[in-house]
Scaffold this active site. Structure first.
Site, PDB file in Angstrom:
ATOM      1  N   LYS A 250     -20.725 -10.211   7.897  1.00  0.00           N
ATOM      2  CA  LYS A 250     -21.524  -9.395   7.104  1.00  0.00           C
ATOM      3  C   LYS A 250     -20.697  -7.922   6.657  1.00  0.00           C
ATOM      4  CE  LYS A 250     -25.215  -9.735   5.841  1.00  0.00           C
ATOM      5  NZ  LYS A 250     -26.378  -9.324   6.802  1.00  0.00           N
TER       6      LYS A 250
ATOM      7  N   SER B 188     -22.333  -6.254  10.976  1.00  0.00           N
ATOM      8  CA  SER B 188     -23.435  -6.648  11.673  1.00  0.00           C
ATOM      9  C   SER B 188     -23.114  -6.904  13.003  1.00  0.00           C
ATOM     10  CB  SER B 188     -24.002  -8.028  11.105  1.00  0.00           C
ATOM     11  OG  SER B 188     -24.973  -8.609  12.209  1.00  0.00           O
TER      12      SER B 188
ATOM     13  N   HIS C 259     -38.052  -5.725 -16.124  1.00  0.00           N
ATOM     14  CA  HIS C 259     -38.755  -6.865 -15.176  1.00  0.00           C
ATOM     15  C   HIS C 259     -37.875  -7.321 -14.231  1.00  0.00           C
ATOM     16  CE1 HIS C 259     -42.211  -6.108 -17.748  1.00  0.00           C
ATOM     17  NE2 HIS C 259     -41.348  -6.394 -18.895  1.00  0.00           N
TER      18      HIS C 259
ATOM     19  N   GLU D 150     -28.714   1.969   1.331  1.00  0.00           N
ATOM     20  CA  GLU D 150     -30.214   1.498   1.840  1.00  0.00           C
ATOM     21  C   GLU D 150     -30.626   2.601   2.482  1.00  0.00           C
ATOM     22  OE1 GLU D 150     -30.039  -1.986   4.438  1.00  0.00           O
ATOM     23  OE2 GLU D 150     -28.389  -2.965   3.197  1.00  0.00           O
TER      24      GLU D 150
END
Length: 507
Positions: free
Chosen positions: A331, A325, A204, A338
Site C-alpha cells: 500500500k 499500511s 455526477h 485524507e
C-alpha cells in the site's frame, strides 16, 4: 519543592509529594498551587488566590470553581495582543492626563519585560490569576508597583478581551491569506507543468466532457481567491476598536478612544459600548470563512485521493507525502489529503460550537464568551495546517499522462461538440441533442467511438452529417473547439494561466 513545567512553561512550585500525581497536566498545575497554599495555612491560601477584583469578597473561590473557571491555559495565546493593547491604553491615559508620563514609562517598561519573559519561557503562568489579562496585570504590579495599578483605569476585561481577540484575528487572517497564496502558487506551477494535458471532466462523477488539466487546477485557484476576498472583507468589518467601552456603558473619564484605535491600527472605535463588548459576530464570520475554505480544501483533497487510487490512477504522490499500511506492504496511501478532508469536519464543528454558544446570550457581556477562544484557536490553526500540507502535497505529485490518455477513450467525451457541429449546420439544439444521443447508442452497439463511425453510419442516423464532422470528434479536436470566455479551450486556458502568473508576480 520542585518547579513544575506545563508544556515547557514554568507554572508553580510543587511539593515533591505531588510529583507521582497521575492526573492531567492542567490538574497537576492546579493541585500544586492549592497544595502549596494549604501547607502555608488558610491565611496564606487567601494571599495566593487574592483576586484583583476581590475587594468585596471575604472568601476565596473553591478549588473546584478555580479549576473550572480558569482560561489562562488557552487564552495565553493572546499575550502579545494583550500587551499591545495595554501599551496603547497606557499611552492614551498619559496623553489625557489621567496618569503621569513617568507612570506610563514605568508601565510600558514593565510590559516590555513581561513580553520578554513570556517569549523566553521564564514567565510563570498562574491559574489562580484566572486568565491572560490578570496574569499580565498582576505580574506588572509585582514589577513596577503602584503605577501598574493605574493601567486598568477606564478599562474592563470585557473591552480588553474583545480588543485582544480582534487584534489576534486580524493577524491570523493575514497568516491564512499568505498560506492560501502559497497554495495558489503551487497549483499555478502544477498547471504550467502540464499545459497540454487533457483529462476527462466529470459531472455526477460520470464522464462528461474533456478538460485541459490546467483549467481544472485554475478552478481551484479561483475558489481560493474568493476565500481570500472573504477573509479581507471579514478583516475590514472586524477592524473596529472596542477598547474604552469598559464593562458595557463606557466611562465618565476623559479618555480618547480614537487615539487608542489609531495606535492599534483600527479604522475607528466601535460606536456602541454595549455592542462592542457583547457581540462576537466577527468571530462567527471568521469561522464561517474558515469553514468555506476548509470545504474547498476538502473537495480538492477528495479529488486527489480518488485520482491516486488504482481505479483512477491519474496521479501519483511521491513517497515524501505518502504513508504505508501496517499490514499490507504494497500500500501507498495519500494520507495527508485524507486528513485534510477529515479535518474540515473540525473546522465546521468549531463554527457550529460558536453559533450555539452565542445564540441565547442576553446583552451585554456574559462569561459564556470565554468559551469562544478554543474553537477560534483550533479553527485557525487547523486551517493553516490544512493549507500547508495541501501546498506540500501539490509540490510532490505527478500526473500519469499515459493512464489519463487511455481513459479518454471511454465515455464519448466529444458528444457535446458533435451536437455543436449540428447546430452549425442549422439543426436546433434540442434536435441535435437527440441525434447525437442516437449516434452514441449506435457507437455503443458497435463497441466503438463516435469518431470511428463511418459517414454512412452517421447519415443513417441523420442526413445532416457530412465529412467535416470528424474535425469535431476525438478529445483533441473537441477541446480545440471550445472558445467561450472562461472555457477549457487552449487559448482561453493559456490566457488565464498567463494572467494568474502575472498576478502572483505582482503580489
Amino acid at each position: 519543592m520542585a518547579l513544575i513545567r506545563i508544556n515547557g512553561i514554568p507554572t508553580a512550585d510543587c511539593p515533591t509529594s505531588l510529583l507521582p500525581y497521575r492526573g492531567s497536566k492542567r490538574a497537576l498545575q492546579f493541585a500544586c498551587t492549592c497544595s502549596l497554599a494549604q501547607q502555608k495555612g488558610n491565611t496564606e491560601m487567601e494571599t495566593v488566590q487574592k483576586k484583583l477584583w476581590g475587594g468585596r469578597f471575604e472568601q476565596s473561590v473553591t478549588p473546584a470553581v478555580e479549576k473550572f473557571s480558569e482560561s489562562v491555559s488557552f487564552d495565553r495565546k493572546l499575550y502579545k495582543h494583550d500587551i499591545q493593547g495595554s501599551r496603547a491604553h497606557a499611552t492614551m491615559l498619559a496623553q489625557q492626563g489621567l496618569i503621569s508620563m513617568e507612570d506610563m514609562e514605568n508601565i510600558i517598561s514593565g510590559l516590555n519585560e513581561i513580553e520578554r519573559r513570556i517569549e523566553s519561557g521564564e514567565f510563570l503562568w498562574r491559574t489562580d490569576r484566572e486568565d491572560v489579562h490578570m496574569n499580565i496585570e498582576a505580574e506588572l504590579i509585582d514589577l513596577v508597583g503602584d503605577p501598574a495599578k493605574k493601567l486598568h483605569t477606564a478599562r474592563s476585561r470585557n473591552d480588553q478581551v474583545a480588543t485582544d481577540v480582534r487584534l489576534w484575528c486580524r493577524d491570523s487572517m493575514d497568516k491564512i491569506i499568505h498560506k492560501i497564496m502559497d497554495f495558489q502558487v503551487a497549483l499555478i506551477k502544477l498547471a504550467d507543468s502540464y499545459k497540454d494535458l487533457i483529462i476527462p471532466g466529470y459531472t455526477h462523477l460520470q464522464r462528461a466532457q474533456p478538460l485541459l488539466l490546467p483549467h481544472l487546477l485554475l478552478a481551484y485557484v479561483e475558489q481560493l481567491e474568493r476565500d481570500i476576498g472573504r477573509l479581507k472583507d471579514c478583516q475590514q468589518r472586524m477592524n473596529y476598536c472596542p477598547l474604552g467601552s469598559c464593562a458595557l456603558a463606557g466611562t465618565g473619564l476623559p479618555i480618547d478612544r480614537f487615539a487608542t484605535a489609531s495606535a492599534l491600527g483600527f479604522i475607528e472605535p466601535l460606536r456602541n459600548s454595549v455592542d462592542a463588548v457583547s457581540d462576537r459576530d466577527f468571530l462567527l464570520e471568521f469561522l464561517s470563512v474558515n469553514s468555506i475554505l476548509a470545504v474547498h480544501l476538502s473537495r480538492i483533497a477528495e479529488e486527489w485521493v480518488l485520482w491516486a487510487s488504482e481505479e483512477f490512477g491519474f496521479l501519483t504522490p511521491s513517497d515524501a507525502v505518502s504513508t504505508g499500511s501496517s499490514i499490507m506492504p504494497q500500500k501507498k496511501n495519500p494520507d495527508p489529503m485524507e486528513l485534510v478532508r477529515g479535518k474540515s469536519a473540525r473546522v465546521i464543528g468549531n463554527l457550529t460550537t460558536l453559533l450555539v454558544l452565542c445564540k441565547g446570550l442576553p446583552h451585554a457581556y456574559n462569561r459564556d464568551l470565554q468559551e469562544d477562544k478554543e474553537p477560534l484557536f483550533d479553527s485557525t490553526e487547523t486551517v493553516i495546517a490544512m493549507l500547508e500540507v495541501s501546498t506540500e502535497f501539490a509540490y510532490n505529485i505527478s500526473f500519469n499522462e499515459e493512464r489519463i490518455a487511455k481513459s479518454l477513450t471511454a465515455g464519448h467525451l466529444d458528444a457535446t461538440t458533435m451536437a455543436d457541429y449540428l447546430v452549425y449546420k442549422g439543426v436546433p439544439f434540442r434536435t441535435s441533442h437527440e441525434i447525437v444521443g442516437k449516434s452514441v447508442a449506435l457507437a455503443l452497439s458497435k463497441g466503438c467511438q463516435l469518431s470511428e463511425l463511418s459517414i454512412a453510419e452517421l447519415r443513417s442516423v441523420n442526413p445532416a452529417f457530412d465529412e467535416d464532422v470528424y474535425k469535431y470528434l476525438g478529445v483533441q479536436n473537441a477541446v480545440g473547439w471550445f472558445r467561450s470566455f472562461g472555457s477549457t479551450g487552449k487559448a482561453c486556458v493559456m490566457e488565464e494561466l498567463r494572467l494568474w502568473k502575472d498576478k502572483v508576480v505582482r503580489r
